[in-house]
Scaffold this motif. Structure first.
Motif, PDB file in Angstrom:
ATOM      1  N   CYS A   8      21.621  -9.852   6.165  1.00 19.93           N
ATOM      2  CA  CYS A   8      21.267  -8.649   6.901  1.00 19.93           C
ATOM      3  C   CYS A   8      20.763  -9.058   8.279  1.00 19.93           C
ATOM      4  CB  CYS A   8      20.181  -7.868   6.152  1.00 19.93           C
ATOM      5  SG  CYS A   8      19.641  -6.388   7.050  1.00 19.93           S
ATOM      6  N   ARG A   9      21.345  -8.479   9.318  1.00 23.48           N
ATOM      7  CA  ARG A   9      20.919  -8.789  10.684  1.00 23.48           C
ATOM      8  C   ARG A   9      19.608  -8.099  11.030  1.00 23.48           C
ATOM      9  NH1 ARG A   9      26.630  -8.202  13.944  1.00 23.48           N
ATOM     10  NH2 ARG A   9      27.624 -10.019  13.004  1.00 23.48           N
ATOM     11  N   THR A  10      19.252  -7.053  10.312  1.00 21.98           N
ATOM     12  CA  THR A  10      18.019  -6.312  10.599  1.00 21.98           C
ATOM     13  C   THR A  10      16.799  -7.011  10.027  1.00 21.98           C
ATOM     14  OG1 THR A  10      19.279  -4.251  10.586  1.00 21.98           O
ATOM     15  CG2 THR A  10      16.879  -4.076  10.395  1.00 21.98           C
ATOM     16  N   CYS A  11      16.831  -7.338   8.723  1.00 22.22           N
ATOM     17  CA  CYS A  11      15.648  -7.927   8.078  1.00 22.22           C
ATOM     18  C   CYS A  11      15.797  -9.419   7.779  1.00 22.22           C
ATOM     19  CB  CYS A  11      15.308  -7.169   6.799  1.00 22.22           C
ATOM     20  SG  CYS A  11      16.536  -7.306   5.483  1.00 22.22           S
ATOM     21  N   GLY A  12      17.011  -9.984   7.931  1.00 19.92           N
ATOM     22  CA  GLY A  12      17.220 -11.403   7.694  1.00 19.92           C
ATOM     23  C   GLY A  12      17.425 -11.777   6.235  1.00 19.92           C
ATOM     24  N   ASP A  13      17.414 -10.810   5.338  1.00 25.25           N
ATOM     25  CA  ASP A  13      17.588 -11.072   3.916  1.00 25.25           C
ATOM     26  C   ASP A  13      19.003 -11.575   3.635  1.00 25.25           C
ATOM     27  OD1 ASP A  13      17.015 -11.133   1.204  1.00 25.25           O
ATOM     28  OD2 ASP A  13      17.417  -8.999   0.896  1.00 25.25           O
ATOM     29  N   SER A  24      36.178  -6.610  -0.488  1.00 21.98           N
ATOM     30  CA  SER A  24      35.362  -7.650   0.146  1.00 21.98           C
ATOM     31  C   SER A  24      35.144  -7.406   1.635  1.00 21.98           C
ATOM     32  CB  SER A  24      35.985  -9.025  -0.071  1.00 21.98           C
ATOM     33  OG  SER A  24      37.205  -9.125   0.634  1.00 21.98           O
ATOM     34  N   GLY A  25      36.004  -6.649   2.285  1.00 21.29           N
ATOM     35  CA  GLY A  25      35.839  -6.361   3.704  1.00 21.29           C
ATOM     36  C   GLY A  25      35.108  -5.068   3.988  1.00 21.29           C
ATOM     37  N   SER A  26      34.739  -4.343   2.948  1.00 21.15           N
ATOM     38  CA  SER A  26      34.047  -3.066   3.124  1.00 21.15           C
ATOM     39  C   SER A  26      32.601  -3.291   3.557  1.00 21.15           C
ATOM     40  CB  SER A  26      34.040  -2.278   1.810  1.00 21.15           C
ATOM     41  OG  SER A  26      35.353  -2.028   1.396  1.00 21.15           O
ATOM     42  N   PRO A  27      32.021  -2.347   4.313  1.00 20.25           N
ATOM     43  CA  PRO A  27      30.608  -2.476   4.693  1.00 20.25           C
ATOM     44  C   PRO A  27      29.725  -2.569   3.449  1.00 20.25           C
ATOM     45  CG  PRO A  27      31.647  -0.659   5.855  1.00 20.25           C
ATOM     46  CD  PRO A  27      32.629  -1.142   4.832  1.00 20.25           C
ATOM     47  N   THR A  28      28.763  -3.480   3.482  1.00 20.29           N
ATOM     48  CA  THR A  28      27.880  -3.704   2.342  1.00 20.29           C
ATOM     49  C   THR A  28      26.440  -3.689   2.819  1.00 20.29           C
ATOM     50  OG1 THR A  28      29.564  -5.069   1.292  1.00 20.29           O
ATOM     51  CG2 THR A  28      27.335  -5.268   0.447  1.00 20.29           C
ATOM     52  N   PRO A  29      25.669  -2.654   2.503  1.00 23.45           N
ATOM     53  CA  PRO A  29      24.266  -2.610   2.933  1.00 23.45           C
ATOM     54  C   PRO A  29      23.411  -3.608   2.156  1.00 23.45           C
ATOM     55  CG  PRO A  29      24.778  -0.713   1.566  1.00 23.45           C
ATOM     56  CD  PRO A  29      26.063  -1.456   1.774  1.00 23.45           C
ATOM     57  N   GLY A  33      18.608  -1.342   2.272  1.00 26.35           N
ATOM     58  CA  GLY A  33      19.335  -0.201   2.797  1.00 26.35           C
ATOM     59  C   GLY A  33      19.837  -0.353   4.227  1.00 26.35           C
ATOM     60  N   HIS A  34      19.595  -1.487   4.864  1.00 26.03           N
ATOM     61  CA  HIS A  34      20.098  -1.698   6.224  1.00 26.03           C
ATOM     62  C   HIS A  34      21.605  -1.905   6.188  1.00 26.03           C
ATOM     63  CE1 HIS A  34      15.870  -3.451   6.486  1.00 26.03           C
ATOM     64  NE2 HIS A  34      15.825  -2.289   7.139  1.00 26.03           N
ATOM     65  N   GLY A  35      22.308  -1.328   7.143  1.00 21.53           N
ATOM     66  CA  GLY A  35      23.762  -1.395   7.144  1.00 21.53           C
ATOM     67  C   GLY A  35      24.357  -2.496   8.004  1.00 21.53           C
ATOM     68  N   ASP A  36      23.543  -3.168   8.832  1.00 16.66           N
ATOM     69  CA  ASP A  36      24.059  -4.193   9.735  1.00 16.66           C
ATOM     70  C   ASP A  36      24.054  -5.552   9.035  1.00 16.66           C
ATOM     71  OD1 ASP A  36      24.987  -5.522  11.946  1.00 16.66           O
ATOM     72  OD2 ASP A  36      23.121  -5.396  13.078  1.00 16.66           O
ATOM     73  N   THR A  37      25.108  -5.819   8.254  1.00 17.17           N
ATOM     74  CA  THR A  37      25.193  -7.066   7.494  1.00 17.17           C
ATOM     75  C   THR A  37      26.462  -7.820   7.868  1.00 17.17           C
ATOM     76  OG1 THR A  37      26.334  -5.999   5.648  1.00 17.17           O
ATOM     77  CG2 THR A  37      23.930  -6.118   5.519  1.00 17.17           C
ATOM     78  N   VAL A  38      26.445  -9.117   7.628  1.00 16.08           N
ATOM     79  CA  VAL A  38      27.623  -9.958   7.847  1.00 16.08           C
ATOM     80  C   VAL A  38      27.908 -10.750   6.576  1.00 16.08           C
ATOM     81  CG1 VAL A  38      27.389 -10.197  10.342  1.00 16.08           C
ATOM     82  CG2 VAL A  38      26.228 -11.801   8.860  1.00 16.08           C
ATOM     83  N   LYS A  39      29.199 -10.922   6.287  1.00 18.23           N
ATOM     84  CA  LYS A  39      29.596 -11.723   5.129  1.00 18.23           C
ATOM     85  C   LYS A  39      29.543 -13.190   5.550  1.00 18.23           C
ATOM     86  CE  LYS A  39      33.828 -11.470   3.577  1.00 18.23           C
ATOM     87  NZ  LYS A  39      35.059 -11.143   2.850  1.00 18.23           N
TER      88      LYS A  39
END
Length: 72
Positions: A8-13, A24-29, A33-39
């Motif tokens: 998660c780019r917001t909280c670093g988790d 696998s390419g779908s958005p994953t919160p 609940g933060h939506g800005d994540t990277v695989k």
């Protein structure tokens, strides 16, 4: 089902999700609940004694060219 690791780019988790490959390419919160994540790119470590049985290849001369240049 494959497991994918995300950060998660917001909280670093960093967290994992088991998803079908088709999703696998779908958005994953993240769990918060933060939506800005990277695989993340994951590596697989295999434990065991692979290559020790009778079908194992014989050891090579080593080095970049099989040992012919003395670079062992």
């Amino acid at each position: 089902m494959p497991r994918y690791e995300y950060r998660c780019r917001t909280c670093g988790d960093t967290f994992e999700r088991a998803l079908p490959m088709s999703e696998s390419g779908s958005p994953t919160p993240c769990p918060q609940g933060h939506g800005d994540t990277v695989k993340l790119l994951s590596t697989v470590a295999l434990a065991g004694r692979a290559g020790t049985g009778p079908a194992a290849a014989p050891p090579s001369g080593g080095g970049c060219c099989g040992g012919a240049c003395g670079c062992r």
